[in-house]
Structures are given as structure tokens and as C-alpha cells.
Motif scaffolding. Structure first.
Motif, mmCIF file in Angstrom:
data_model
loop_
_atom_site.group_PDB
_atom_site.id
_atom_site.type_symbol
_atom_site.label_atom_id
_atom_site.label_comp_id
_atom_site.label_asym_id
_atom_site.label_seq_id
_atom_site.Cartn_x
_atom_site.Cartn_y
_atom_site.Cartn_z
ATOM 1 N N LEU A 80 -7.422 -7.277 1.344
ATOM 2 C CA LEU A 80 -6.120 -7.994 0.099
ATOM 3 C C LEU A 80 -5.516 -6.460 -0.043
ATOM 4 N N THR A 81 -4.290 -6.207 0.443
ATOM 5 C CA THR A 81 -3.280 -5.540 0.249
ATOM 6 C C THR A 81 -2.323 -5.898 -0.695
ATOM 7 N N ALA A 82 -1.430 -4.294 -1.339
ATOM 8 C CA ALA A 82 -0.720 -4.346 -2.399
ATOM 9 C C ALA A 82 0.693 -5.349 -2.165
ATOM 10 N N LYS A 83 1.681 -5.897 -2.150
ATOM 11 C CA LYS A 83 2.386 -6.403 -1.321
ATOM 12 C C LYS A 83 4.070 -5.262 -1.509
ATOM 13 N N ASP A 84 3.949 -5.853 0.109
ATOM 14 C CA ASP A 84 5.590 -5.277 0.679
ATOM 15 C C ASP A 84 5.039 -4.216 1.172
ATOM 16 N N GLU A 85 3.244 -3.730 1.551
ATOM 17 C CA GLU A 85 3.105 -2.474 2.540
ATOM 18 C C GLU A 85 2.052 -2.780 3.145
ATOM 19 N N GLU A 86 3.189 -3.044 4.490
ATOM 20 C CA GLU A 86 3.460 -3.521 5.714
ATOM 21 C C GLU A 86 2.180 -2.591 6.757
ATOM 22 N N PHE A 87 2.011 -1.314 6.321
ATOM 23 C CA PHE A 87 1.746 0.221 6.596
ATOM 24 C C PHE A 87 0.009 -1.018 6.703
ATOM 25 N N ASP A 88 -0.814 -1.325 5.659
ATOM 26 C CA ASP A 88 -1.636 -1.749 5.304
ATOM 27 C C ASP A 88 -2.169 -3.177 5.813
ATOM 28 N N ARG A 89 -1.037 -3.925 5.698
ATOM 29 C CA ARG A 89 -1.474 -5.445 6.601
ATOM 30 C C ARG A 89 -1.374 -4.985 8.351
ATOM 31 N N VAL A 90 -1.011 -4.495 8.621
ATOM 32 C CA VAL A 90 -0.954 -3.706 10.108
ATOM 33 C C VAL A 90 -2.279 -3.011 10.462
#
Length: 238
Positions: A80-90
Motif C-alpha cells: 500500500l503506497t502513497a498516491k503518486d509516490e513512484e519511488f515507493d512503487r518501484v
């Protein structure tokens, strides 16, 4: 059929309560953790079928928890990641997470992601039956029947989706696949993640195959990726 056991780790009690009510109403068993350390402990003690990890948690964050959990068990994980946090997703994908959901999200969306992951897992045994023959290219040996890879004579430990991606490319040496094709053919039509998932897994594969002197996975700029077979003659320099 046994009820699916889902572990949700989130320090927000409101999120846990909403998911508890929703999953229980859909015949899912829910385990709850307030931080990453508690999630790791529950995975060992309760053996859930899938783990949902919030990134931002006290004591141990979701990234650290993901890393620790996958050291102990090969289990599907959704971040579960913060919206628009690409670094977290990758980063989550690089650590071995199977998918991610950005906050705010609906419980129905999360359930759809869970169902999609298990549909892909159920399709995997059927796909493995398609090939029982070892694939051998120079220093690289792939055993689809055992889901094993040997690189330079050493066993290479791959995550399930890393193996699926490598085997798919290796079965069609020289064929160029676009990222969209790889998402469709390896992850499946019901994958919700974005196209960068392919790049992340290719990067991890290259790192794990790096001890070999021969490169096998090549980028075709503007198109995608291909597997370049290395013959014994080429490997010896003849």
C-alpha cells in the motif's frame, strides 16, 4: 474450499477496521498487524496466504517487512503506497512484492488485486506442463520442470515472476517482446500494475545473472527486450 487467510499490516486502525468488515463479509479470514515487525511475526506463526503491507509504519516499515518476510517464505505481497509516490512503487517491486495499491483505495479494488494474483498462481502449473525440456545456452541452464536456473554452474535463486519472465524470453531466443507483450503474456491480462514492472524485473534478473561473462537479456531501444542465445561456439570465442 478453504477460506483465504489475508494478513493486513497498517498502523491506521480505521483502515484495518474497514478491511476487517469487508473481508469477513466476503468469507476471508483477516489477520491484523499494527507495524512491520508484528507482520513478520504473524507470517511465521499464522502462515497467511497473502500479505498486504502499508509502506509507512512504525517500528518496521513496509519495505523492511517485505524483505524479512520473503527471506522466510515465498508468499504473495501487495504494497500500500502513497498516491503518486513512484519511488515507493518501484522499490516495493524490486524487493519482491507482487503488486501495489495506491492510497486512498477501495476494499473492492484490493480484493480484485488479490483475486488476480491467485488466478495467475493457479495458471502457473498448467504453463509449466508445456515444457519439460531443459533450456541450455552457454553458461545458462533453465529447468522449467523444476523451476531451477543455473548460471555459471551455480544455482541462481529467482523469485517466481523473475523465473517466469526469464523462461518466457529464453523459450523464444531472438524474438523481441515489447513491455506490453511481456505484461500480457507473463503477468496476464488481469495484472493491475504499470509497465515499469517489466523494467524492474529485468533489472533484477540481470543483477542475478551478472556473475556470468555472457549477457543474455538485451534491451532493444524503443521496443522492449529479447533473449540472445549464446552457443557453445560463441561462448568459446570460435
Amino acid at each position: 474450499m478453504n477460506r483465504l487467510k489475508v494478513l493486513v499490516a497498517d498502523d491506521d486502525p480505521n483502515v484495518r477496521e474497514i478491511l476487517r468488515l469487508f473481508f469477513h463479509s466476503h468469507q476471508y479470514d483477516l489477520l491484523e498487524a499494527r507495524d512491520g515487525a508484528e507482520a513478520v511475526e504473524l507470517v511465521e506463526r499464522e502462515a497467511p496466504d497473502i500479505v498486504i503491507l502499508d509502506v509507512m509504519m512504525p517500528v518496521m516499515d513496509g519495505f523492511a517487512a517485505c524483505r524479512e518476510i520473503l527471506k522466510k517464505r515465498d508468499i504473495p505481497i501487495i504494497m500500500l503506497t502513497a498516491k503518486d509516490e513512484e519511488f515507493d512503487r518501484v522499490l516495493g517491486l524490486e524487493l519482491g512484492a507482487d503488486d501495489y495499491v495506491t492510497k486512498p483505495f477501495s476494499p473492492r479494488e484490493l480484493m480484485s488485486r488479490i483475486k488476480a494474483i491467485f488466478r495467475r498462481m493457479q495458471r502457473r502449473p498448467a504453463a509449466e506442463e508445456e515444457s519439460r525440456t531443459a533450456l541450455e545456452y552457454g553458461e545458462l541452464t533453465i529447468r522449467p520442470d523444476r523451476r531451477e536456473v543455473f548460471a555459471g554452474g551455480e544455482k541462481c535463486v529467482l523469485r517466481p515472476k523473475e523465473f517466469d519472465l526469464l523462461a518466457h524470453l529464453a523459450k523464444s531466443p531472438g524474438t523481441v517482446f515489447s513491455r506490453e507483450q511481456l505484461l500480457e503474456q507473463v503477468w496476464g491480462y488481469d495484472f493491475y500494475g504499470d509497465i515499469r514492472t517489466v523494467d524492474v524485473h529485468i533489472k533484477k534478473l540481470r543483477e542475478k545473472l551478472s556473475p556470468m561473462k555472457d549477457a543474455y537479456i538485451h534491451t532493444v531501444w524503443g521496443v522492449g527486450y529479447k533473449f540472445e542465445a549464446v552457443t557453445d561456439d560463441a561462448a568459446s570465442g570460435d
